[in-house]
Enzyme design. Structure first.
Site, short mmCIF file in Angstrom:
data_model
loop_
_atom_site.label_atom_id
_atom_site.label_comp_id
_atom_site.label_asym_id
_atom_site.label_seq_id
_atom_site.Cartn_x
_atom_site.Cartn_y
_atom_site.Cartn_z
N LYS A 22 0.84 -1.21 0.00
CA LYS A 22 0.00 0.00 0.00
C LYS A 22 0.87 1.26 0.00
CE LYS A 22 -1.77 1.70 4.07
NZ LYS A 22 -1.52 3.13 4.29
N ASN A 23 1.84 1.31 0.91
CA ASN A 23 2.57 2.57 1.08
C ASN A 23 3.54 2.86 -0.06
OD1 ASN A 23 1.06 3.13 3.30
ND2 ASN A 23 2.62 2.50 4.79
N ARG A 92 -3.90 9.76 3.55
CA ARG A 92 -2.69 10.54 3.77
C ARG A 92 -2.00 10.87 2.45
NH1 ARG A 92 -0.94 13.67 7.59
NH2 ARG A 92 1.30 13.82 7.67
N CYS A 116 -5.03 7.83 8.95
CA CYS A 116 -5.47 7.34 10.25
C CYS A 116 -5.19 8.37 11.35
CB CYS A 116 -4.72 6.05 10.60
SG CYS A 116 -5.26 4.63 9.64
N ARG A 121 0.62 14.20 13.16
CA ARG A 121 1.02 14.05 11.76
C ARG A 121 1.14 15.37 10.99
NH1 ARG A 121 -1.74 8.77 9.21
NH2 ARG A 121 0.29 8.61 8.24
N PRO A 122 1.97 16.29 11.49
CA PRO A 122 2.17 17.56 10.77
C PRO A 122 2.92 17.34 9.45
CG PRO A 122 3.72 17.39 12.59
CD PRO A 122 2.84 16.18 12.67
N ILE A 123 2.91 18.36 8.60
CA ILE A 123 3.62 18.22 7.31
C ILE A 123 4.69 19.32 7.16
CG2 ILE A 123 1.64 17.08 6.25
CD1 ILE A 123 1.21 19.63 4.56
N ASP A 124 5.17 19.82 8.30
CA ASP A 124 6.14 20.92 8.27
C ASP A 124 7.40 20.60 7.47
OD1 ASP A 124 6.18 19.23 10.77
OD2 ASP A 124 8.16 20.13 10.90
N GLN A 125 7.85 19.34 7.51
CA GLN A 125 9.09 19.00 6.80
C GLN A 125 8.90 19.05 5.28
OE1 GLN A 125 12.06 18.51 8.65
NE2 GLN A 125 10.59 19.35 10.10
N ASP A 304 3.98 0.40 12.13
CA ASP A 304 2.77 -0.19 11.56
C ASP A 304 2.56 -1.65 11.99
OD1 ASP A 304 2.45 2.20 10.28
OD2 ASP A 304 3.21 1.51 8.35
N ILE A 326 7.06 6.68 17.32
CA ILE A 326 6.74 7.47 16.12
C ILE A 326 5.44 8.28 16.29
CG2 ILE A 326 6.43 7.40 13.59
CD1 ILE A 326 9.11 6.20 14.33
N ARG A 396 -8.93 -0.48 3.78
CA ARG A 396 -8.07 0.52 3.12
C ARG A 396 -6.70 -0.06 2.83
NH1 ARG A 396 -6.86 4.96 6.76
NH2 ARG A 396 -5.21 5.05 5.23
N1 EPU Z 1 6.52 14.20 11.20
C1 EPU Z 1 6.61 15.53 11.55
N2 EPU Z 1 6.66 16.46 10.54
C2 EPU Z 1 6.59 16.11 9.24
C3 EPU Z 1 6.50 14.75 8.90
C4 EPU Z 1 6.46 13.81 9.90
O1 EPU Z 1 6.65 15.87 12.73
O2 EPU Z 1 6.63 17.02 8.38
C5 EPU Z 1 6.48 13.17 12.24
C6 EPU Z 1 5.12 12.45 12.27
O3 EPU Z 1 4.18 13.15 13.05
C7 EPU Z 1 5.50 11.13 12.84
C8 EPU Z 1 6.91 10.87 12.29
O4 EPU Z 1 7.40 12.16 11.94
O5 EPU Z 1 5.58 11.23 14.23
C9 EPU Z 1 7.00 9.93 11.09
O6 EPU Z 1 6.09 10.35 10.11
P1 EPU Z 1 6.26 9.99 8.57
O7 EPU Z 1 6.22 11.25 7.80
O8 EPU Z 1 7.45 9.11 8.39
O9 EPU Z 1 4.95 9.18 8.29
P2 EPU Z 1 3.99 9.28 7.04
O10 EPU Z 1 4.75 9.48 5.81
O11 EPU Z 1 2.87 10.20 7.36
C10 EPU Z 1 4.11 6.74 6.44
C11 EPU Z 1 3.11 5.64 6.27
C12 EPU Z 1 2.55 5.26 7.63
C13 EPU Z 1 3.71 4.84 8.53
C14 EPU Z 1 4.77 5.94 8.60
C15 EPU Z 1 6.00 5.53 9.38
C16 EPU Z 1 2.21 6.14 4.09
C17 EPU Z 1 1.06 6.60 3.28
N3 EPU Z 1 2.03 6.12 5.40
O12 EPU Z 1 3.39 7.83 7.04
O13 EPU Z 1 1.70 4.17 7.41
O14 EPU Z 1 3.23 4.58 9.81
O15 EPU Z 1 5.18 6.30 7.27
O16 EPU Z 1 6.59 4.43 8.82
O17 EPU Z 1 3.24 5.78 3.57
C18 EPU Z 1 -0.08 2.71 7.86
O18 EPU Z 1 0.18 2.14 6.79
O19 EPU Z 1 -0.88 2.23 8.71
C19 EPU Z 1 0.56 3.99 8.15
C20 EPU Z 1 0.10 4.84 9.06
#
Ligand code: EPU
Length: 418
Positions: A22-23, A92, A116, A121-125, A304, A326, A396
């Site tokens: 999926k991811n 997401r 979820c 889950r901010p997107i600041d980065q 996960d 995480i 999903r």
């Molecule tokens: N984070 C920040 N700022 C950012 C980005 C991330 O603070 O700009 C924090 C997040 O809040 C979190 C950590 O960094 O605490 C890791 O977040 P990451 O960005 O790596 O996660 P993601 O890309 O949102 C993906 C998977 C998730 C999986 C995580 C970690 C997808 C679509 N989702 O999420 O999958 O848990 O990586 O491996 O690829 C799932 O499949 O159930 C799922 C939630």
């Protein structure tokens, strides 16, 4: 709404084939938009997250053919327009389109993505990455408008190895001028899958799978082909099912290396496993040693799989601990496991699980995707009947979960309810 009904206690044996990740798929599909020609992605899982992405592609006027796990996307007639919030909130990964559209058209309007509810889950980065490439980010409520006269390669150090930010920066930098370097990049196999696909279209990305990724911008991306890698979280979920109630259950079509952190913990527990090039065969553990687990980015133990693993910890003889590093809110499954008979206490980020405990079937609710998977596993070993409500979350991310579990001996069905 949908729920899953399980009668526990049936031993699982035979072969279970793992679907595409999926991811990975949810990043590969938006990546396809960067091409000006036809691209094909094979081994795409048939799950509702992919349906949502297909809806976005069609909304943006891409030509899409999806059949038998293969999706062909022609983006030559794409119209760069705002995707309605109701669609982008479904998952997401909708924000990967934000990066592809920015990378291709230097302008995008997009709403904050869904996914979820397992933490902030901010997107600041991601936004930091866009700005480093020279874009202006305007935020109004839930909506982002991002524009740039031109995108110029830059060096970006991520505060944490975020999967989403790493993919987003790759997608937005692939057609930028000059070189972009991502330091402290996420190293997940899904990122390698995305980079390989883009390189197949003509991109110049090196270092995917390591902490430093270099992207030399190119002007044009053409036709491309890739296969989605096997889903390592689905793999891990069924391997855990095997450790719970398997009888030589063979989890097939996998890359064992991608679940090394899990296999290592299962060895510590004392599981009886046979690991081959593309399969793991596993049987039920009798009591087993307790373990301590901490979630980390790849190649560490994946967050996960933390919730599915918790069920196994309830069956080990002694005290196990599990630390979630995480997400802040990924223990919503615990309440239900305790109701079923588990002995689990939560102390901030750490679970303490005392086993072994018999679980009893009851009505439970899937609060998120992996919590749902955890409760399905609990139902497979519980005495009597378990009903997991709200399983849209599970559908999903797990292709044909009912059919796959039925094939290996589970008594499980999907029902509609109001
Ligand atoms: N984070 C920040 N700022 C950012 C980005 C991330 O603070 O700009 C924090 C997040 O809040 C979190 C950590 O960094 O605490 C890791 O977040 P990451 O960005 O790596 O996660 P993601 O890309 O949102 C993906 C998977 C998730 C999986 C995580 C970690 C997808 C679509 N989702 O999420 O999958 O848990 O990586 O491996 O690829 C799932 O499949 O159930 C799922 C939630």
């Amino acid at each position: 709404m949908k729920r899953i009904k399980i009668v526990g206690g049936h031993s699982l044996s035979g072969n279970i084939n793992i679907s595409g990740a999926k991811n990975s798929a949810v990043a590969l599909i938006p990546a396809a938009l960067l091409s000006d020609e036809k691209v094909t992605i094979d081994n795409v899982p048939n799950i509702s997250d992919i349906d949502a992405l297909e809806e976005i592609l069609k909304y943006l006027n891409a030509d899409v053919i999806r059949e038998n796990g293969k999706i062909t996307i022609d983006s030559s007639n794409v119209i760069n327009k705002e995707v309605p919030e109701a669609i982008s909130k479904k998952l997401r990964a909708s924000y990967y389109f934000m990066s592809s559209l920015l990378g291709k058209y230097k302008y995008v309007e997009m709403f904050f993505p869904g996914g979820c509810s397992i933490g902030a889950r901010p997107i600041d980065q991601t936004l930091k990455g866009y700005k480093a490439l020279g874009a202006t980010v305007k935020e109004e409520g839930n909506k982002f408008t991002i524009s740039a006269e031109k995108l110029v390669g830059s060096k970006i150090y991520l505060d944490m190895p975020s999967v989403g930010a790493t993919v987003n920066i790759i997608l937005s930098a692939v057609k930028a001028e000059g070189q972009t370097i991502i330091e402290n990049a996420a190293r997940e196999p899904e990122i390698v899958n995305v980079a390989t696909f883009l390189n197949n279209m003509g991109a110049k990305i090196t270092g995917a799978g390591t902490s430093t990724i270099k992207i030399l911008g190119v002007e044009y991306l053409g036709s491309g082909y890739t296969e989605v890698i096997p889903d390592r979280i689905e793999t891990g979920t069924y391997i855990i099912a095997g450790a719970l109630i398997g009888n030589k259950l063979k989890v097939n079509n996998i890359i064992p290396e991608h679940v090394n952190s899990l296999l290592d913990k299962l060895k510590e527990i004392g599981c009886d496993m046979e690991i081959n090039d593309n399969s793991v065969t596993i049987s039920k553990i009798n009591r087993g040693n307790p373990i301590n687990v901490k979630t980390l980015g790849y190649p560490g133990f994946p967050t996960d799989l933390q919730q599915p693993l918790t069920v196994l910890l309830t069956q080990l003889a002694g005290i196990s601990t599990l630390e979630e590093t995480i997400y802040e809110n990924r223990f919503q499954n615990v309440k239900y496991l305790v109701d079923m008979g588990a002995d689990i206490t939560i102390n901030e980020k750490v679970l303490t699980v005392v086993g072994p405990k018999n679980l009893t079937g009851m009505n439970v609710t899937a609060t998120d995707l992996r919590a749902g998977a955890c409760l399905v596993l609990a139902g497979l070993i519980a005495n009597g009947q378990t009903i997991v409500d709200n399983v849209e979350h599970v559908l999903r991310g797990y292709e044909n979960i009912i059919g796959k579990l039925t094939n290996i001996g589970a008594e499980i069905e999907l029902e509609e309810y109001n």
